[in-house]
Write a protein that holds these residues in place. Structure first.
Motif, PDB file in Angstrom:
ATOM      1  N   SER A  65       0.826  -1.217   0.000  1.00 46.55           N
ATOM      2  CA  SER A  65       0.000   0.000   0.000  1.00 46.55           C
ATOM      3  C   SER A  65       0.854   1.257   0.000  1.00 46.55           C
ATOM      4  O   SER A  65       0.464   2.296  -0.559  1.00 46.55           O
ATOM      5  CB  SER A  65      -0.933  -0.001   1.225  1.00 46.55           C
ATOM      6  OG  SER A  65      -0.180  -0.019   2.428  1.00 46.55           O
TER       7      SER A  65
ATOM      8  N   SER B  87      -2.574  -5.749   1.867  1.00 48.29           N
ATOM      9  CA  SER B  87      -1.903  -4.479   1.607  1.00 48.29           C
ATOM     10  C   SER B  87      -2.025  -4.068   0.143  1.00 48.29           C
ATOM     11  O   SER B  87      -2.018  -2.867  -0.177  1.00 48.29           O
ATOM     12  CB  SER B  87      -0.427  -4.580   2.010  1.00 48.29           C
ATOM     13  OG  SER B  87       0.241  -3.366   1.797  1.00 48.29           O
TER      14      SER B  87
ATOM     15  N   GLN C 288      -2.638   2.587   4.686  1.00 50.66           N
ATOM     16  CA  GLN C 288      -1.971   1.602   5.524  1.00 50.66           C
ATOM     17  C   GLN C 288      -2.835   1.193   6.713  1.00 50.66           C
ATOM     18  O   GLN C 288      -2.844   0.008   7.106  1.00 50.66           O
ATOM     19  CB  GLN C 288      -0.627   2.140   6.017  1.00 50.66           C
ATOM     20  CG  GLN C 288       0.376   2.373   4.895  1.00 50.66           C
ATOM     21  CD  GLN C 288       1.758   2.713   5.411  1.00 50.66           C
ATOM     22  OE1 GLN C 288       2.149   2.268   6.482  1.00 50.66           O
ATOM     23  NE2 GLN C 288       2.513   3.491   4.639  1.00 50.66           N
TER      24      GLN C 288
ATOM     25  N   ALA D 207      -5.287  -1.259   5.576  1.00 50.19           N
ATOM     26  CA  ALA D 207      -4.621  -2.543   5.325  1.00 50.19           C
ATOM     27  C   ALA D 207      -4.414  -3.310   6.629  1.00 50.19           C
ATOM     28  O   ALA D 207      -4.612  -4.533   6.677  1.00 50.19           O
ATOM     29  CB  ALA D 207      -3.290  -2.310   4.636  1.00 50.19           C
TER      30      ALA D 207
END
Length: 769
Positions: free
Chosen positions: A97, A178, A184, A187
């Protein structure tokens, strides 16, 4: 491969130049070291103050006794299995990500690198980090190996391998999540959700036959437990790499769909292809004939005992174990509930399938009201309901699909459930129709192996038949009253009862000759005079060499003694008492086992027994020689005064005293005697005891113990099976509490600080550049 390694090196450096990797590593070491110190210190104390302990490897690393109220109460590996998933999302949340968010993923797309190379490189870097996480755990293992006298190193390393594979699997899952977002935080949360799903999926869709096996196989829950127990199984060794490969393939498909701007339909087809391949390979890995096992423990505690393996080898037919669950039986509970019990039922017999791969395990749910264990509590709410209506109402209440139920008419009549009273029972059955019932429906543990193997053994060897004599006021087999015999002999729900340990028990009378298939005749406390014709039947049975168990009460010796004297030349004495003490009142009699005779008769279960407590017992005296060899099994303590009490009748309220003038006799009394002789080329075995209460429902613990020893002697050790796993060797830790006090400070404080300082140094150096 060279490009994959370059990407892995780049990711590795980027990972360790960030503070998060070092902080997580320090937190992991602190958490694991505290658990290790707690477990190890207990062994240090045991060595210093208790002379050592057994199974230290198990206690420190693999003990599954984890209390929900107290962290660290289980072994180190068990605890790490439970919290390892907390660390991984924080590591993997930015692995892809981050590239998407800052746009560097486009540079990768424009390079000659393939997406598979990118993902494999990133995964390889994370595998390296997982190896770094496992390094302190390996240090704990090696430290234990060096400081404990007897340590099972392969067992501990097997558990460590399982944790490493679990960490790698978590890494692969994290990479996939991800790749789905450029945030993030999303994720990380998504990874947690996917971990949760993979841990609970084993209990989902269990009502669908076509999904049950795959969902159960897909579940991560408990996968590492097999490794922690010291068992390497090909199914698990395939599972972890396969799941890693599947999620890495899904990640590559995801990146290819973005890079090549593929249609959603084509991408979905590729996803489906990966799932189908996962389904096929996973299914093949579960085929028993294709599975391999390696028990890495020194004492082979994951494997059947050698005696059990011999029984399994002797079965040359395909065996089907069918669990018949009557939903209207009062024993029906959450452990047996549909559909969760179906897979658990299969899981419990995996240790036996390992040695007989063609064995099948099935579950059948049915309903029948005409069972002795009928669920009256539920039925009382619907007094007018028919059998079918009651079953439908039960299904409605418990969320059961009525379509999975069978009526009693639908059941195979050859199984004999009707004759057994429509129980909830496991039936072991061969292709040729030979079968055995196993009534223990609760979770099967290692210590229940003799009972399970006894059921298997009945498929290759005829069950001994015990004829329980009725007609003279004897004790009863069909009653749960305290003085009756159901629990020890015929208790269908009692795993220690003889009927659940290889024997068939049926009532007989002495109106006619005793059937030839009867192996043992049992006559327990006749309260009415035995007619001469009935005594003649017993005499004929003894003359042909039949085995016999005769149990009498001293207060009814006048009824029993004439028969005993004429048939065997023995008599029962009046009730035996002693002076009494605080621990043992006079209405109880403490007797000792004669270990030499018990050992000579190969009564293995009784060899380690020292003494037992009897109630209203008399002695057994041999008064005439009839050609029997006599073995005294239990007797009173020769160091304590014992006598036959003739005056005091209520020993619970009155204190008895020895009065020789009243005819009372003081000596050592034998309360259980075995007689043996050779008849018609075989050894005849007879037991006479002066206490019938020894085997009643109220005395089931010691009663089952003694009865198993007697029955084993009479069947030449065929049934019941007595198999004991050898105890581990007692050992010590080669450290004093003071010495380990210094070492634990190093583990919990010095090492984490050194790591933290090293991480800070690299981070600041990186920032300075």
């Amino acid at each position: 491969m060279r490009m994959i390694l370059k990407i892995a090196k780049k990711e590795w450096m980027q990972l360790f130049f960030s503070p998060i990797a070092w902080l997580l590593l320090v937190a992991f070491i602190v958490q694991t070291s505290l658990i290790f110190i707690h477990r190890y210190m207990s062994m240090v104390d045991a060595s210093a103050y208790q002379g050592g302990n057994m199974a230290m490897t198990h206690y420190i690393f693999s003990n599954v006794n984890v209390s929900a109220m107290r962290a660290g109460t289980g072994g180190l590996w068990i605890n790490i299995q439970d919290f390892l998933f907390l660390y991984i999302p924080l590591l993997t949340m930015g692995i892809v990500s981050r590239e998407i968010a800052n746009g560097s993923i486009k540079l990768m797309y424009s390079s000659p690198l393939r997406n598979s190379q990118i993902i494999l490189g990133k995964f390889l870097a994370l595998v390296g980090y997982a190896a770094v996480m496992m390094t302190p755990l390996l240090f704990y293992v090696l430290f234990s190996y060096a400081t404990i006298g007897v340590f099972d190193l392969p067992w501990a390393l097997t558990g460590l391998l399982g944790l490493f594979l679990l960490a790698c699997t978590y890494m692969a899952i994290g990479i996939f999540v991800s790749s789905l977002t450029h945030h993030q935080a999303i994720a990380a949360v998504g990874t947690f959700f996917l971990f949760t799903f993979l841990n609970i999926v084993g209990g989902m869709w269990q009502q669908y036959d076509w999904m049950r096996e795959f969902a159960y196989w897909l579940s991560l829950k408990g996968r590492v437990t097999t490794f922690i127990h010291g068992m390497l199984c090909s199914e698990d060794l395939i599972y972890f790499p396969l799941i890693c490969a599947a999620f890495l393939a899904l990640t590559v498909i995801r990146l290819n769909s973005v890079r090549q701007k593929l249609s959603a339909g084509l991408t979905a087809c590729r996803y489906a292809g990966v799932v189908v391949l996962l389904f096929v390979v996973g299914g093949l890995s579960r085929v028993p004939q294709l599975m391999c096992f390696w028990d890495t423990t020194a004492d082979q505690h994951n494997s059947l005992l050698p005696e059990s393996q011999e029984v399994m080898k002797a079965i040359d037919e395909e065996v089907t174990i069918t669990s018949y669950v009557n939903i209207l039986d009062y024993i029906y509970n959450n452990d047996l509930a549909y559909p969760g019990f179906i897979m658990r039922n299969q899981k419990e017999f995996e240790g036996y399938i390992r040695f007989k791969p063609d064995m099948k395990v099935k579950t059948v749910y049915y309903y029948a009201m005409d069972t002795p264990d009928f669920n009256l509590r539920f039925a009382s709410d619907f007094p007018e309901a028919s059998e079918k209506e009651l079953a439908l109402k039960f299904c409605q209440k418990n969320g059961i699909d009525p379509g999975i139920l069978k009526s009693k008419e639908d059941l195979d009549p050859s199984v004999g459930l009707k004759e057994a009273g429509y129980p909830t029972v496991r039936v072991f059955r061969t292709e040729s129709g030979k079968q055995a019932f196993y009534t223990n429906m609760f979770k099967i543990f290692n210590y229940e192996e003799p009972e399970v193997i006894a059921a298997f053994k009945r498929l290759v060897k005829d069950a001994p038949q015990i004829g329980f004599v009725r007609g003279h006021g004897e004790r009863r087999l069909d009653s749960k009253e305290p003085l009756e015999y159901q629990t020890v002999l015929n208790g269908k729900r009692e795993k220690r009862a003889l009927c659940n340990n290889g024997f068939d028990i049926r009532e007989i009378t002495l109106e006619q000759s005793i059937p030839s298939d009867i192996s043992i005749v049992m006559l327990a406390d006749p309260r009415k005079e035995i007619p001469a014709a009935h005594e003649k039947v017993l005499e004929e049975y003894i003359a042909r060499g039949g085995n016999l168990i005769l149990l009498g009460e001293p207060r009814r010796r006048d009824i029993f003694n004439p028969v005993l004297r004429r048939l065997l030349g023995v008599e029962l004495t009046p009730q035996v008492v002693f002076a009494g003490d605080v621990a043992t009142p006079q209405n109880r009699l403490k007797v000792r086992f004669d270990k030499e005779n018990v050992k000579a008769l190969n009564m293995k279960r009784l060899v380690l027994s020292e003494q037992m407590l009897l109630h209203a017992a008399g002695g057994v005296d041999v008064v005439e020689e009839r050609g029997f060899q006599t073995y005294v099994l239990t007797h009173t303590n020769p160091e304590v005064s014992h006598w036959t009490e003739l005056e005091t009748t209520d020993l619970s309220d009155e204190k008895a005293e020895y009065h020789p003038a009243a005819g009372e006799e003081e000596r050592v009394f034998n309360t259980m005697v075995a007689l043996s002789r050779e008849v018609n080329g075989k050894q005849q075995k007879i037991l006479v005891a002066g206490d019938t209460d020894l085997f009643d429902n109220e005395n089931q613990a010691s009663g089952c113990h003694v009865m198993h020893g007697i029955a084993s002697w009479m069947t030449d050790g065929e049934f019941p099976l007595f198999m004991v796993r050898p105890l581990g060797q007692r050992t010590k830790v080669n450290l004093t509490p003071d010495q380990f006090g210094v070492i634990q400070w190093v583990f919990s404080t010095v090492l984490p600080l050194l790591l933290l300082i090293g991480g800070c140094f690299l981070w600041f150096r990186r920032r300075a550049r």
